[in-house]
Design an enzyme around this catalytic site. Structure first.
Site, PDB file in Angstrom:
ATOM      1  N   CYS A  79      -5.001   8.421  -8.013  1.00 58.71           N
ATOM      2  CA  CYS A  79      -3.892   9.009  -8.776  1.00 58.71           C
ATOM      3  C   CYS A  79      -3.598   8.266 -10.072  1.00 58.71           C
ATOM      4  CB  CYS A  79      -2.644   9.151  -7.912  1.00 58.71           C
ATOM      5  SG  CYS A  79      -1.875   7.593  -7.380  1.00 58.71           S
ATOM      6  N   HIS A 127       2.493   7.140  -5.634  1.00 64.04           N
ATOM      7  CA  HIS A 127       1.713   8.284  -6.106  1.00 64.04           C
ATOM      8  C   HIS A 127       2.258   8.741  -7.451  1.00 64.04           C
ATOM      9  CE1 HIS A 127      -1.069  11.592  -5.936  1.00 64.04           C
ATOM     10  NE2 HIS A 127      -0.098  12.453  -6.176  1.00 64.04           N
ATOM     11  N   ASN A 139      -3.045  16.120 -10.346  1.00 66.04           N
ATOM     12  CA  ASN A 139      -3.064  14.820  -9.683  1.00 66.04           C
ATOM     13  C   ASN A 139      -4.309  14.669  -8.817  1.00 66.04           C
ATOM     14  OD1 ASN A 139      -1.480  14.974  -6.524  1.00 66.04           O
ATOM     15  ND2 ASN A 139      -1.883  16.790  -7.717  1.00 66.04           N
TER      16      ASN A 139
END
Length: 165
Positions: A79, A127, A139
């Site tokens: 990420c 994240h 993402n």
């Protein structure tokens, strides 16, 4: 089928050229390849700055690339590696850490998100994705997955957002 590095470079140059001309690309073929992007109903909105648009377009050009922990491109990402790679294309240096990225730039309320803003999840932050408009982000979600478009409201534990450009 993976594209050759020379072909990816040409694709990146084309994305930059079209972006500079004010065109926003919608990667339909890449979206069709990822089953859970079928809910994507609208094309990404245009970013408010040129740097943010470059980051959005660069991230979208990676749709379908595999998630690999600690990877930062050009053919696989985690990420924070994806956000680092996308913003590097826009001339902005980011660390390879979602937690550290969450302290950079300026705070943005969820109701004021604009394409290019970084959106963070979980506490502590673990994240990150790049907001692309219409409640969606691009993402690299987790092992066994690929870079994809996800509705930010379908993610658990929204934490914060930051604007870099």
């Amino acid at each position: 089928m993976r594209t050759a590095p020379a072909r990816r470079t040409a694709r990146g140059a084309l994305v930059a050229l079209l972006t500079g001309a004010g065109l926003v690309l919608t990667p339909l073929a890449a979206q069709a390849a990822a089953p859970d992007t079928a809910a994507v109903a609208a094309a990404p909105a245009a970013a408010s700055t040129a740097k943010a648009q470059i980051a959005v377009d660069t991230a979208l050009a990676q749709l379908g690339d595999p998630y690999v922990w600690a990877a930062a491109g050009p053919n696989s990402f985690d990420c924070s590696g994806l956000t680092q790679y996308a913003y590097k294309a826009a001339g902005i240096s980011l660390p390879h850490s979602s937690k550290t990225q969450s302290t950079m730039g300026t705070y943005v309320a969820k109701s004021d998100l604009k394409p290019g803003d970084l959106v963070f999840f979980y506490s502590p932050v673990s994240h990150v994705g790049i907001y692309i408009g219409n409640g969606q982000m691009v993402n690299a979600p987790t092992a066994g997955s690929v870079v994809k478009i996800t509705n930010i409201n379908s993610m658990p534990s929204y934490n914060t957002a930051r604007r870099l450009a």
